[in-house]
Design an enzyme around this catalytic site. Structure first.
Site, PDB file in Angstrom:
ATOM      1  N   LYS A  54      15.200  27.274  68.412  1.00  0.00           N
ATOM      2  CA  LYS A  54      15.687  26.987  67.051  1.00  0.00           C
ATOM      3  C   LYS A  54      16.478  25.682  67.044  1.00  0.00           C
ATOM      4  CE  LYS A  54      15.690  31.776  65.523  1.00  0.00           C
ATOM      5  NZ  LYS A  54      16.412  33.056  65.477  1.00  0.00           N
ATOM      6  N   GLN A  98      22.260  35.349  65.643  1.00  0.00           N
ATOM      7  CA  GLN A  98      21.093  35.923  66.317  1.00  0.00           C
ATOM      8  C   GLN A  98      21.301  37.421  66.551  1.00  0.00           C
ATOM      9  OE1 GLN A  98      18.271  34.217  66.951  1.00  0.00           O
ATOM     10  NE2 GLN A  98      17.274  35.983  67.866  1.00  0.00           N
ATOM     11  N   ASP A 121      18.771  33.193  56.872  1.00  0.00           N
ATOM     12  CA  ASP A 121      18.014  34.335  57.379  1.00  0.00           C
ATOM     13  C   ASP A 121      17.669  35.301  56.243  1.00  0.00           C
ATOM     14  OD1 ASP A 121      17.161  34.738  59.936  1.00  0.00           O
ATOM     15  OD2 ASP A 121      19.025  35.634  60.654  1.00  0.00           O
TER      16      ASP A 121
HETATM   17  N1  GUN Z   1      16.323  38.357  66.089  1.00  0.00           N
HETATM   18  C1  GUN Z   1      14.978  38.485  66.031  1.00  0.00           C
HETATM   19  N2  GUN Z   1      14.508  37.979  64.880  1.00  0.00           N
HETATM   20  C2  GUN Z   1      15.575  37.511  64.197  1.00  0.00           C
HETATM   21  C3  GUN Z   1      15.729  36.875  62.939  1.00  0.00           C
HETATM   22  O1  GUN Z   1      14.788  36.607  62.193  1.00  0.00           O
HETATM   23  N3  GUN Z   1      17.004  36.543  62.612  1.00  0.00           N
HETATM   24  C4  GUN Z   1      18.057  36.808  63.405  1.00  0.00           C
HETATM   25  N4  GUN Z   1      19.254  36.458  62.977  1.00  0.00           N
HETATM   26  N5  GUN Z   1      17.953  37.418  64.568  1.00  0.00           N
HETATM   27  C5  GUN Z   1      16.710  37.757  64.960  1.00  0.00           C
END
Ligand code: GUN
Length: 296
Positions: A54, A98, A121
């Protein structure tokens, strides 16, 4: 095989390039870069990989990346204080915490504190409520990626029968709302659905988001349907030829003999998630700075 394979990797690369161009235009108009803050608590290996990619993708798109890595034994109050600080930081347009968080931390409380205008998100209750109410807001990345691929393949989705398998807050519920907003007739199926195969068989669009390896087989698919596979499951190491392979929730071999189009795993929905995160960060930055730009 009859199905066209939907190349999510190529689509995501194109989207990232468009976001990159628009991020430059944003910087020229706003006098600063759009910024994404990613918070990682603990040392979960998969999460470390996600967070690294990311951050890399954010920089490649010409945005500012702020990474905050905290130890697994971080106190809830300290994590909340960090989110509050990021909420107040004008250089930060998007905040992503995350998931999953290490045990002992309460995910809901942490997510709830994120400023909804920075919720790239789309996970806060306000973002979910805005989506369900048809109000402008930030939409979860994986569902948005699914919708983009389906629209690219099928064009106008009005009147199509869509069946979503899975009702999670992260994927199932928001993708159902997005399809509804596109005038689909939407069914949300889940583990308690009776005669799931029969329900799936009426779908023009299948979104598989259950997290069970190769559960959806060709016999469930209506000929010509568009199949979007959100699952990422690693098969156990011992299973003969399959050994440790990544597979989706759809049995690709049998489904691709019946479907009109289908996403592969890997290389389908997966790459769309980060591309949509960058897109959301730019959208959040524009809204916060009062800068207009092209639809992306
Ligand atoms: N962990 C796995 N997928 C995601 C996501 O789309 N957002 C976040 N914040 N954590 C994740």
């Amino acid at each position: 095989m009859t199905a066209a394979v939907i190349d999510g990797k190529a689509f995501a690369a194109g989207l990232r390039a468009r976001v990159g161009e628009q991020a430059r235009a944003f910087e020229a108009a706003a006098g600063r870069k759009a910024g994404l803050a990613v918070v990682l608590v603990g040392e979960d290996p998969a999460s470390q990989v996600y967070v690294r990619s990311k951050g890399k993708a954010t920089l490649e798109a010409g945005m500012a990346s702020f990474e905050h890595k905290l130890p697994a034994d971080t106190a809830q109050a300290d994590l909340l204080a960090l989110v509050a600080k990021l909420n107040a930081d004008d250089a930060v347009d998007g905040i992503l915490v995350q998931l999953p968080l290490p045990s002992g931390l309460d995910e809901k409380t942490v997510i709830d504190l994120i400023d909804p205008d920075k919720d790239v998100d789309g996970l806060t209750p306000l973002s979910a409520g805005r989506l369900a109410s048809g109000l402008p807001g930030l939409v979860p990345c994986t569902p948005l990626g699914c919708l983009m691929l389906a629209r690219d393949r099928l064009g106008d989705l009005t009147g199509k029968e869509a069946v979503v398998i899975g009702r999670s807050v992260l994927v199932g519920k928001p993708v159902a709302q997005l399809l509804l907003a596109e005038n689909c007739t939407v069914t949300i199926a889940h583990s308690r659905t009776r005669d799931l195969a029969q329900v799936v068989r009426r779908a023009d669009i299948v979104i598989a988001a259950v997290g069970r390896a190769e559960m959806v087989t060709g016999g469930w698919i209506k000929p010509g349907a568009c199949v979007i596979d959100v699952g990422i499951n690693r098969l156990p190491p011992g299973e003969g030829e399959a050994k440790g392979r990544l597979v989706g929730d759809v049995d690709f071999a049998s489904a691709s003999a019946v479907a009109g189009s289908i996403t592969p795993v890997p290389g389908g929905v997966g790459p769309m998630t980060i591309a949509c995160l960058l897109r959301n960060t730019l959208v959040a930055a524009r809204r916060r700075a009062g800068v207009r730009g092209e639809e992306i």
